[in-house]
Design an enzyme around this catalytic site. Structure first.
Site, PDB file in Angstrom:
ATOM      1  N   LYS A  11      24.866  68.994  20.628  1.00  0.00           N
ATOM      2  CA  LYS A  11      24.257  68.920  19.092  1.00  0.00           C
ATOM      3  C   LYS A  11      24.867  69.548  18.823  1.00  0.00           C
ATOM      4  CE  LYS A  11      19.516  68.472  18.124  1.00  0.00           C
ATOM      5  NZ  LYS A  11      18.092  68.776  17.320  1.00  0.00           N
TER       6      LYS A  11
ATOM      7  N   ASN B 118      30.599  62.418  21.391  1.00  0.00           N
ATOM      8  CA  ASN B 118      31.716  63.084  20.778  1.00  0.00           C
ATOM      9  C   ASN B 118      31.753  61.984  20.281  1.00  0.00           C
ATOM     10  OD1 ASN B 118      31.363  66.070  21.115  1.00  0.00           O
ATOM     11  ND2 ASN B 118      30.715  65.589  22.911  1.00  0.00           N
TER      12      ASN B 118
ATOM     13  N   HIS C 101      34.187  71.426  25.582  1.00  0.00           N
ATOM     14  CA  HIS C 101      34.105  71.904  27.269  1.00  0.00           C
ATOM     15  C   HIS C 101      32.414  72.064  26.871  1.00  0.00           C
ATOM     16  CE1 HIS C 101      32.957  73.542  31.355  1.00  0.00           C
ATOM     17  NE2 HIS C 101      33.623  74.246  30.979  1.00  0.00           N
TER      18      HIS C 101
HETATM   19  C1  GRF Z   1      30.348  66.356  26.871  1.00  0.00           C
HETATM   20  O1  GRF Z   1      29.521  67.677  27.132  1.00  0.00           O
HETATM   21  C2  GRF Z   1      31.473  67.056  27.108  1.00  0.00           C
HETATM   22  O2  GRF Z   1      31.569  68.478  26.510  1.00  0.00           O
HETATM   23  C3  GRF Z   1      32.313  66.896  28.033  1.00  0.00           C
HETATM   24  O3  GRF Z   1      31.668  66.086  28.339  1.00  0.00           O
HETATM   25  C4  GRF Z   1      30.663  65.657  27.955  1.00  0.00           C
HETATM   26  C5  GRF Z   1      31.043  64.192  26.828  1.00  0.00           C
HETATM   27  O4  GRF Z   1      30.012  63.565  27.030  1.00  0.00           O
HETATM   28  N1  GRF Z   1      33.775  67.463  28.254  1.00  0.00           N
HETATM   29  P1  GRF Z   1      30.360  62.262  25.383  1.00  0.00           P
HETATM   30  O5  GRF Z   1      31.052  61.213  26.610  1.00  0.00           O
HETATM   31  O6  GRF Z   1      30.533  62.842  24.594  1.00  0.00           O
HETATM   32  O7  GRF Z   1      28.496  61.777  25.181  1.00  0.00           O
END
Ligand code: GRF
Length: 213
Positions: A172, A14, A109
């Site tokens: 995604k 993210n 989330h």
């Molecule tokens: C994601 O699934 C987010 O929704 C949750 O933790 C995960 C983080 O994934 N809070 P990344 O480190 O951004 O790949």
């Protein structure tokens, strides 16, 4: 230009989507710092690659949660952070930080809140057997995943999904809606009444109608 801090504990996909959307010009923002509690976080590599300042703040170096949070609060203040973006940050943000940044801390989330708050949301959805899941960007309040909802996106959930396959499909969408939510904020299009997030022009560019980019 909006000054962001990203807090992440894991791979940081993210975080990457935010970086990519800044670099493409979709987001008028700058990530001033990545803060992580995990020295092994993949997010650190991404920060280095994109010349983003990062700091590791380990809870075990602090006597309790308030002193940990107050250290983070100082780091944020020092850098003039305007919006705090939690992106897979596995620590509870306490009231000190929330009071310093009221309705200025976002979280993502991997479920359609208020369903499946807390840890392992994707597994909770698979175990429950839902047919639709998704993700939620919300402001942080003092509960666990209970703050006002900014944007959501839905995905199908199939009978043979497991945590991983559903998680990938959800991720995604996370990469679409988090930059969108930050953009709404940076354009001053968000206001809050109670727990209702009011978005100017929401119908015109909702990610449910049109992919934002
Ligand atoms: C994601 O699934 C987010 O929704 C949750 O933790 C995960 C983080 O994934 N809070 P990344 O480190 O951004 O790949």
């Amino acid at each position: 230009m909006l000054i962001l801090a990203v807090l992440a504990s894991g791979s940081g996909s993210n975080f990457q989507s935010i970086i990519d959307n800044i670099e493409s010009g979709y987001l008028d923002a700058r990530v001033a710092v990545l803060i992580t509690d995990n020295p092994g976080a993949g997010a650190i590599k991404r920060a280095k690659k994109h010349n983003i300042d990062h700091i590791v703040v380990k809870p075990k170096d602090f006597k309790d949660r308030p002193s940990y949070n107050s250290h983070i609060a100082k780091e944020l203040k020092k850098r003039g952070i305007e919006l705090v973006v939690l992106a897979g940050f596995m620590r509870i943000v306490d009231k000190l930080l929330i009071n310093q940044y009221p309705n200025r801390i976002m979280n993502i989330h991997p479920a359609l809140l208020p369903s499946f708050p807390g840890a392992h949301a994707q597994k909770q959805a698979v175990d429950y057997g839902v047919k639709i899941s998704g993700c939620t960007v919300h402001f942080i309040d003092q509960g666990i995943d209970t703050g006002p909802i900014i944007v959501q996106a839905a995905v199908p959930a199939y009978h043979d999904d497991d945590e991983e396959s559903l998680g990938k499909r959800i991720l995604k969408q996370e990469h679409r809606i988090y930059p969108y939510a930050i953009k709404l904020y940076s354009e001053g299009r968000i206001s809050i009444e109670g727990r209702n997030v009011i978005i100017t022009g929401e119908r015109e560019d909702s990610p449910l109608q049109n992919p934002p980019h």
